[in-house]
Design a protein around this motif. Sequence first.
Motif, PDB file in Angstrom:
ATOM      1  N   THR A   1       0.289  -2.802   8.204  1.00  0.00           N
ATOM      2  CA  THR A   1      -0.241  -2.034   7.166  1.00  0.00           C
ATOM      3  C   THR A   1      -1.567  -4.064   7.084  1.00  0.00           C
ATOM      4  OG1 THR A   1       1.136  -1.171   6.700  1.00  0.00           O
ATOM      5  CG2 THR A   1      -0.965  -1.607   5.481  1.00  0.00           C
TER       6      THR A   1
ATOM      7  N   THR B   1       3.368   4.402  -0.535  1.00  0.00           N
ATOM      8  CA  THR B   1       4.735   4.129  -0.710  1.00  0.00           C
ATOM      9  C   THR B   1       5.044   3.128  -1.014  1.00  0.00           C
ATOM     10  OG1 THR B   1       4.721   6.388   0.099  1.00  0.00           O
ATOM     11  CG2 THR B   1       6.944   5.283  -0.384  1.00  0.00           C
ATOM     12  N   SER B   2       5.531   2.071  -0.099  1.00  0.00           N
ATOM     13  CA  SER B   2       5.609   1.018   0.025  1.00  0.00           C
ATOM     14  C   SER B   2       5.171   0.436  -2.027  1.00  0.00           C
ATOM     15  CB  SER B   2       5.315  -0.018   0.531  1.00  0.00           C
ATOM     16  OG  SER B   2       5.609   0.425   1.673  1.00  0.00           O
TER      17      SER B   2
ATOM     18  N   CYS C   1       1.135  -1.417   0.400  1.00  0.00           N
ATOM     19  CA  CYS C   1      -0.377  -0.187  -0.166  1.00  0.00           C
ATOM     20  C   CYS C   1       0.516   1.081  -0.179  1.00  0.00           C
ATOM     21  CB  CYS C   1      -1.175  -0.053   1.766  1.00  0.00           C
ATOM     22  SG  CYS C   1      -1.448  -1.152   1.504  1.00  0.00           S
TER      23      CYS C   1
ATOM     24  N   SER D   1       6.414  -3.995   2.660  1.00  0.00           N
ATOM     25  CA  SER D   1       5.479  -2.480   3.903  1.00  0.00           C
ATOM     26  C   SER D   1       6.475  -1.855   5.066  1.00  0.00           C
ATOM     27  CB  SER D   1       4.767  -3.682   4.812  1.00  0.00           C
ATOM     28  OG  SER D   1       3.937  -2.394   5.754  1.00  0.00           O
ATOM     29  N   GLN D   2       6.954  -0.873   5.122  1.00  0.00           N
ATOM     30  CA  GLN D   2       8.610   0.221   5.948  1.00  0.00           C
ATOM     31  C   GLN D   2       7.280  -0.631   7.763  1.00  0.00           C
ATOM     32  OE1 GLN D   2       9.127   2.084   9.051  1.00  0.00           O
ATOM     33  NE2 GLN D   2       7.391   2.398   9.255  1.00  0.00           N
ATOM     34  N   SER D   3       6.124  -0.405   8.093  1.00  0.00           N
ATOM     35  CA  SER D   3       5.662  -0.593   9.752  1.00  0.00           C
ATOM     36  C   SER D   3       5.666  -1.712   9.315  1.00  0.00           C
ATOM     37  CB  SER D   3       4.191  -0.293   9.468  1.00  0.00           C
ATOM     38  OG  SER D   3       3.243  -0.825   8.420  1.00  0.00           O
TER      39      SER D   3
ATOM     40  N   VAL E   1       5.538  10.880   8.829  1.00  0.00           N
ATOM     41  CA  VAL E   1       4.574  10.208   8.468  1.00  0.00           C
ATOM     42  C   VAL E   1       4.223   9.888   7.249  1.00  0.00           C
ATOM     43  CG1 VAL E   1       1.921  10.485   7.689  1.00  0.00           C
ATOM     44  CG2 VAL E   1       2.489  10.109  10.135  1.00  0.00           C
TER      45      VAL E   1
ATOM     46  N   ALA F   1      -2.206   8.490   8.723  1.00  0.00           N
ATOM     47  CA  ALA F   1      -1.177   7.392  10.129  1.00  0.00           C
ATOM     48  C   ALA F   1       0.264   7.428   9.259  1.00  0.00           C
ATOM     49  CB  ALA F   1      -2.160   6.917  11.292  1.00  0.00           C
ATOM     50  N   LYS F   2       1.155   6.542   9.760  1.00  0.00           N
ATOM     51  CA  LYS F   2       2.461   6.148   9.622  1.00  0.00           C
ATOM     52  C   LYS F   2       1.782   4.461   9.513  1.00  0.00           C
ATOM     53  CE  LYS F   2       6.530   6.437   9.383  1.00  0.00           C
ATOM     54  NZ  LYS F   2       6.484   6.577   7.483  1.00  0.00           N
TER      55      LYS F   2
END
Length: 614
Positions: free
Chosen positions: A358, A308-309, A306, A353-355, A404, A608-609
């Motif tokens: 997601t 930027t990723s 999703c 995914s950065q985080s 963010v 949100a991040k």
Amino acid sequence: MCGIVGYIGNREAYPILIKGLQRLEYRGYDSAGVAMIDKNGSLNVFKKKGKVAELVAFAKENNTSGNIGVGHTRWATHGEPNDVNSHPHYSQSKNLVMIHNGIIENYAAIKENLIKRGHNFLSQTDTEVLVHLIEEIQLHEKCKLSVAVQTALNQIIGAYAIVVLDKNDPNVLVAAKKGSPMVIGIGEDDFFIASDASPIIEYTKNVVYLEDEQVASLRRGEQLKIRNLKDKEITPFIQELTLELESIEKGGYDHFMLKEIYEQPRSVLDSMRGRLNASTGEIKLGGVEDHRKKFEKAKRIIFVACGTSWHACLVGEYLFEEMGRIPVEVEYASEFRYRNPVIYEDDIVIAISQSGETADTLAAIELAKSKGALVLGICNVVGSTIARATHGGSYTHAGPEIGVASTKAFTAQITVLTLMALELAKVRGTLAESRFRQLLYEVEAIPTKIEEVLKLNDKIKEIAYQYKDSTNALYLGRGVSFPVALEGALKLKEISYIHAEGYPAAEMKHGPIALIDDEMPVFVIATKGANYEKVVSNIQEVKARKGKIIAVVTAGDKDVKKVADYAIEIPETDELLVPLVAVVPWQLLSYHIAVMRGCNVDQPRNLAKSVTVE
Ligand code: G6P
């Protein structure tokens, strides 16, 4: 989404909670709240719409004492962001309070039953329903809070990370999670709990990552106790954090976003460290090595992500097809998961995914796994849900990203994708040795080239000043630079609220060209390469309609410079690697425009991040 924090021990809880909430504010900032039990047994709750700073102002001069407490920063799902819907939420008797991250999907039916049994609800949230249910079970079954939590969660459908505080038992915090993250910090004689390790790091390095469907009791003076929803006792697995405090602080920069943009020479290097050696021609990426046979035979790669990723995935498509000669599909995770997609057992699905949290990406992973595909992850957050849910993969090692709007995570993702594509090419024998070697050298040179681009900051700031009042902007690119156009446009709209669109340069003729007038900035990547002449023609088409051209060009360029209003010269780079260097001017430009427009760069409105809801 939503940040949660808790403390129990001998120190004052409130300052720990507030500092923790400030660190977690990237997870949501619609409202914030805290609850503490003081030494006289009073349960004091303060909650306020808006940022943590507003909560602090609101709670000032009130009794915030106590050495047990919980705190929450919210990204609204059920119920508008207002004081009442803010967490913590009370139970019916007001003896329990709870904070929650996630969504209780079957809350409406439970709420209806509770109302029939005389419960009154103050808010529109799903959270309040769950804390009422927990209390009802606690009173009806005359059981311990942790048992009531277990019983209630067995009736819940959805995702949650919760912490419950009981006025009648001020020596325990009860926490549980499913789908949303939760870390418990173990101090000498205290416990910390949070959505991620950032609020904990300065107090202890010993942490336990709670697993799904586990309920933890953090009782003063006792060892951490964990049971799962089937009431099986679990031995806590204590890990040592590698995170450093400096990496989550601004370090002299005005904003995290700017710090993270400037960190890119380092973060790109970190993402390739120990994985590539151009002089020996070696490349070693565990994520691919471990599944070598699958990569040899794979018929197709499917990328899911999703935001930027997802843009990084689009760059990945060019890299994998060009270097590894393998068909690639790029999917929005949110569409893929609901589309009954065709997935074969010999497909390789790569989730980015950065985080690593997601929700849609996680659901796409589960779907792909259920169809028998090999699923690999490219995540930044070590130990995150997606990193654990995948069969393998590679971390990006970019360090914590707090702004963010994603910047250094994007370039680190593309670096890892480049290494994966190179390794894939090696495994499948699709690149000539000389070209393979040349690319390794080119990749190694990227951090230095990003450093060169960062030196252009003053010029980019000047350009930002010229276009800060625009209402629309168009970003163009071709080939592997097309995803950079999408990313440039996303950065601008996310943080400055200027409407921006990214387009493949040639596709402009089929619509966006109608928007062009003498006020419209058109940001183009026109670096040297196979598409250069074509892009120059597209630029002429814009100029013929009096549009303004701001172009990223290769150092020494003459043709584009003649026609562009501004040209930003970046070091010459292999065509396939241009995104890693060319995205940096667009990041800086958005940053400066947003600052000049007085926007909150690190916490743009409504965003949100980590998007842990679908
Ligand atoms: C949110 C963030 C974006 C991010 C996207 C995907 O929208 O604001 O910056 O790109 O989620 O997040 P992920 O952590 O999966 O990369």
